[in-house]
Design an enzyme around this catalytic site. Structure first.
Site, PDB file in Angstrom:
ATOM      1  N   ASP A 206       0.860  -1.294   0.002  1.00  7.47           N
ATOM      2  CA  ASP A 206      -0.327  -0.153  -0.098  1.00  7.47           C
ATOM      3  C   ASP A 206       0.755   1.358  -0.036  1.00  7.47           C
ATOM      4  O   ASP A 206       0.680   2.060   0.859  1.00  7.47           O
ATOM      5  CB  ASP A 206      -0.963  -0.021   1.375  1.00  7.47           C
ATOM      6  CG  ASP A 206      -1.950   0.978   1.207  1.00  7.47           C
ATOM      7  OD1 ASP A 206      -2.349   1.479   0.175  1.00  7.47           O
ATOM      8  OD2 ASP A 206      -2.333   1.558   2.539  1.00  7.47           O
ATOM      9  N   GLU A 450       2.835  -8.545   7.271  1.00  9.98           N
ATOM     10  CA  GLU A 450       1.699  -8.975   6.711  1.00  9.98           C
ATOM     11  C   GLU A 450       1.874  -9.904   5.406  1.00  9.98           C
ATOM     12  O   GLU A 450       1.421 -10.017   4.529  1.00  9.98           O
ATOM     13  CB  GLU A 450       0.903  -8.154   6.232  1.00  9.98           C
ATOM     14  CG  GLU A 450       0.532  -6.966   7.332  1.00  9.98           C
ATOM     15  CD  GLU A 450      -0.685  -6.252   7.158  1.00  9.98           C
ATOM     16  OE1 GLU A 450      -1.198  -6.073   6.180  1.00  9.98           O
ATOM     17  OE2 GLU A 450      -1.158  -5.427   8.183  1.00  9.98           O
ATOM     18  N   TYR A 503      -7.101  -3.335  12.386  1.00  9.61           N
ATOM     19  CA  TYR A 503      -8.043  -2.019  11.915  1.00  9.61           C
ATOM     20  C   TYR A 503      -9.409  -2.206  12.169  1.00  9.61           C
ATOM     21  O   TYR A 503     -10.318  -2.201  11.327  1.00  9.61           O
ATOM     22  CB  TYR A 503      -7.505  -1.910  10.439  1.00  9.61           C
ATOM     23  CG  TYR A 503      -6.272  -1.132  10.266  1.00  9.61           C
ATOM     24  CD1 TYR A 503      -6.006  -0.093  10.267  1.00  9.61           C
ATOM     25  CD2 TYR A 503      -5.281  -1.966   9.849  1.00  9.61           C
ATOM     26  CE1 TYR A 503      -4.778   0.567   9.901  1.00  9.61           C
ATOM     27  CE2 TYR A 503      -3.967  -1.709   9.579  1.00  9.61           C
ATOM     28  CZ  TYR A 503      -3.681  -0.411   9.643  1.00  9.61           C
ATOM     29  OH  TYR A 503      -2.517   0.297   9.617  1.00  9.61           O
ATOM     30  N   GLU A 539       0.413  -1.775  14.166  1.00 13.12           N
ATOM     31  CA  GLU A 539      -0.282  -0.753  13.337  1.00 13.12           C
ATOM     32  C   GLU A 539      -1.864  -0.847  13.742  1.00 13.12           C
ATOM     33  O   GLU A 539      -2.580  -1.854  14.100  1.00 13.12           O
ATOM     34  CB  GLU A 539      -0.582  -1.198  12.004  1.00 13.12           C
ATOM     35  CG  GLU A 539       0.844  -1.384  11.144  1.00 13.12           C
ATOM     36  CD  GLU A 539       0.543  -1.448   9.771  1.00 13.12           C
ATOM     37  OE1 GLU A 539      -0.540  -1.343   9.115  1.00 13.12           O
ATOM     38  OE2 GLU A 539       1.618  -1.947   9.083  1.00 13.12           O
TER      39      GLU A 539
END
Ligand code: GCB
Length: 651
Positions: A206, A450, A503, A539
């Site tokens: 990303d 990840e 998230y 994160e």
């Protein structure tokens, strides 16, 4: 990128697949000394992208044989910088394939005439695959966009009267399933939708795949017999600091080494002779993280002096390495620095800014460190690739602790877990450890971000990768960052610390901030009960467009980002008293990504904008980080007072 051109990887193949360069040399950072000079090659280089369909025109016409400008039009290209955002050309912005950089370098007479001088060309970072020629002669190739490489060019420049040399660097930014990060070139073959030869670069990460000469390019000298590498490890024995060093020398077997350790005032506190040894420092000043001590980031200087006998007479070489004395250890619920529990309260970053992309820039760097200290951040992760060496040096100087991450981001295809990829990944870890091993700020290696760590080959892949990294450096813990399910993470048994990204109320349960405490508590409890290892929330965050406001909060507003953080902090405040050892916000600043309907001009999860201005969340974190720092009771009272009074704190 979308452009009608048959590129491609198949054609580039023999050059791209030839990985497996054995590591050569120590890659000490080039520093000036009485025996070493350096010459920066920053500024404007000649530049041309090879837009030919095959992308091989430059090789066919041998663009390295003559000045680029004699072979066609060139652009002025600043170095260091990414090339993508510098011009108005949309094709260049998304270009995939070979680009060519070239410049003349004036050479001091002594460098070309004194045969006891060794002249080295060093490239801080060329993203992604680079081939280098000097005066038309092929001198080096390097795979990997985030680590330095260098080559001895003495023989080419010490050939009689020569005042300058021409350096040509061809760089290819194509990513394949075996590069790091991996990527795939997708050919769009439906001719009812795409022109013939149409392809795009697909990736599973990303951030924008900026390319070019991202870090300083320079020439430096050493004597022909020289200090090639120094490895320092440190320990503490009661009040004594222990500095173990090992130095290697190239160019002669008949040499002597003398080593002195100087304190910050320049006083010699220990000395030794020989290629390896242990220096003992009574009442040593330890290297402490920012806000953990009244004199954080204490650095000694290790002066290494080489004298050698050569056929041409005696030779001396001098190199000075900053050294911080500190220890790192992990228990099943704590991360210890100098034997004291350390809590990471910091950020994830990117190398990213307007216009220069991933290009190294001192003003930007100093601004970022000022913001980190304003924030009360004591740590960051180099998401998702190694950062410039100069960044690591500032971390040492300011006491900002680093989780040093490899470019292993987006490893999700089965093919990217095969032997070819693993071999390259092991090599990248070798390059990374070789470069960053002596930085006291680096307290942990992260081998990936990840990955599809639930896939079967991930178990073997991470077992091998982590064991190899530990063999390279037994003194630091190793991790990778997961977003996997706690029960099917096949690499987790091998890591020292569980780093987990999540998230909640962003990528699912949109708008339902109230579910965060339950979901986050479950996350921590499940991971801990499965592995009994300390956990870092590596994160968390929310996309936020600066200036968007809505109350009650809606997604993308500053209010939503603040509320989301507060929900996370409720749980973090409980769990940091148990086994959670850190929290790193995603992200320090907004950054550029590929275009997609999920991204409005890039990723906007920064607590600062891309121009480094604070969003509301920055103030929430600032208040929190200073408060946590205060709880550790190490903070000097004057700093405490300033912090508690919330007065503007600058260092
Ligand atoms: C992640 C990735 C990071 C992304 C972030 C996001 O989990 O590690 O590279 O940018 O999420 O914003 O989606």
């Amino acid at each position: 990128m979308a452009r009608t051109a048959a590129v491609a990887v198949a054609v580039l193949g023999p050059l791209l697949w030839g990985c497996g360069l054995a590591l050569q040399g120590g890659m000490l950072y080039p520093r000036e000394s009485p025996s070493r000079e350096r010459k920066e090659l920053g500024g404007l280089w000649s530049f041309r992208a090879d837009f030919s369909d095959s992308r091989r025109q430059g090789f066919e016409e041998q663009w390295y044989q003559r000045p680029l400008r004699e072979l066609g039009p060139t652009l002025d290209m600043p170095v260091p910088s990414s090339f993508n955002d510098v011009t108005q050309d949309r094709w260049l912005r998304g270009f995939i394939g070979w680009v060519w950089y070239e410049r003349e370098a004036a050479l001091p007479q002594r460098w070309t005439q004194d045969l006891r001088t060794r002249v080295v060309l060093r490239i801080g970072s060329a993203h992604y695959y680079a081939i280098v020629w000097v005066n038309g002669v092929h001198v080096a190739e390097h795979e990997g966009g985030h680590l330095p490489f260098e080559v001895d060019i003495s023989k080419l420049v010490q050939v009689g009267p020569l005042e300058s040399c021409r350096i040509t660097i061809a760089i290819n930014n194509t990513l394949t399933p075996n590069t790091l990060p991996p990527g795939t070139i997708l050919y769009k073959t439906d001719t009812s939708k795409y022109p013939k030869g149409y392809f795009v670069q697909d990736t599973n990460f990303d951030f924008f795949n900026y390319a070019g000469l991202h870090r300083p390019v320079l020439l430096y000298t050493t004597p022909t017999t020289y200090i090639d590498d120094i490895t320092v490890t440190t320990g503490v024995d009661q009040d004594n600091g222990l500095v173990n060093y090992q130095a290697s020398v190239q160019g002669s077997a008949r040499f002597e080494l003398a080593v002195r350790l100087l304190d910050a005032e320049g006083q010699v506190v220990a000395h030794h002779t020989g290629a390896q040894g242990q220096l003992q420092v009574p009442s040593a000043h330890l290297w402490w993280p920012y806000l953990m001590h009244s004199y954080p980031a204490y650095l000694y200087s290790l002066e290494v002096r080489l004298t050698a006998q050569t056929a041409a007479g005696p030779v001396s070489d001098f190199y000075t390495l900053p050294v911080g004395i500190r220890t790192v250890a992990v228990t099943n619920s704590q991360f210890l620095i100098n034997g004291k529990p350390f809590y990471f309260h910091g950020v994830n970053k990117h190398e990213d800014a307007d216009i220069r992309g991933k290009g190294f820039d001192w003003p930007l760097l100093v601004k970022d460190f000022n913001l980190l200290r304003w924030l009360g951040a004591n740590a960051f992760r180099t998401s998702h690739y190694p950062y410039a060496e100069e960044v690591m040096q500032l971390c040492d100087r300011y006491g900002i602790v680093v989780i040093d991450e490899s470019p292993g981001v987006g490893i999700v295809l089965a093919e990217s877990f095969g032997n070819v990829s693993l071999h390259h990944h092991l090599e990248v870890m070798e390059e990374l450890v070789r470069r960053d091993k002596n930085h006291p700020a680096v307290v942990m290696w992260s081998v990936a971000n990840e990955p599809a760590s639930f896939l079967k080959p991930a178990g073997y892949y991470f077992k091998t990768l982590i064991a190899h990294t530990k063999a390279l450096d037994p003194y630091r813990p190793v991790t990778y960052v997961t977003n996997s399910n706690y029960a099917v993470d096949l690499g987790a048994p091998y890591v020292d610390v569980i780093c987990v990204n999540s998230y909640y109320s962003w990528y699912h349960d949109y708008g339902h901030l109230e579910v965060i405490p339950l979901q986050l508590t479950t996350q921590f409890e499940q991971w801990y009960s499965t592995y009994q290892k300390p956990i870092i929330q590596s994160e968390y965050g929310a996309e936020t467009i600066a200036g968007f406001h809505q109350d009650p909060p809606l997604m993308f507003t500053e209010e939503y980002q603040r509320r989301l953080l507060e929900q996370y902090h409720l749980v973090l405040d409980q769990k940091r008293r148990e086994y959670v050892v850190g929290e790193l916000i995603w992200n320090f600043a907004d950054f550029m990504t590929d275009q997609s309907p999920q991204r409005a001009m890039g990723n906007k999860k920064g607590i600062f904008t891309r121009q480094r201005q604070p969003k509301g969340a920055a103030f929430i974190l600032r208040e929190r980080y200073w408060r946590i720092a205060n709880e550790t009771k190490h903070l000097p009272s004057v700093v405490k007072a300033q912090c508690l009074g919330n007065s503007l704190f600058t260092l």
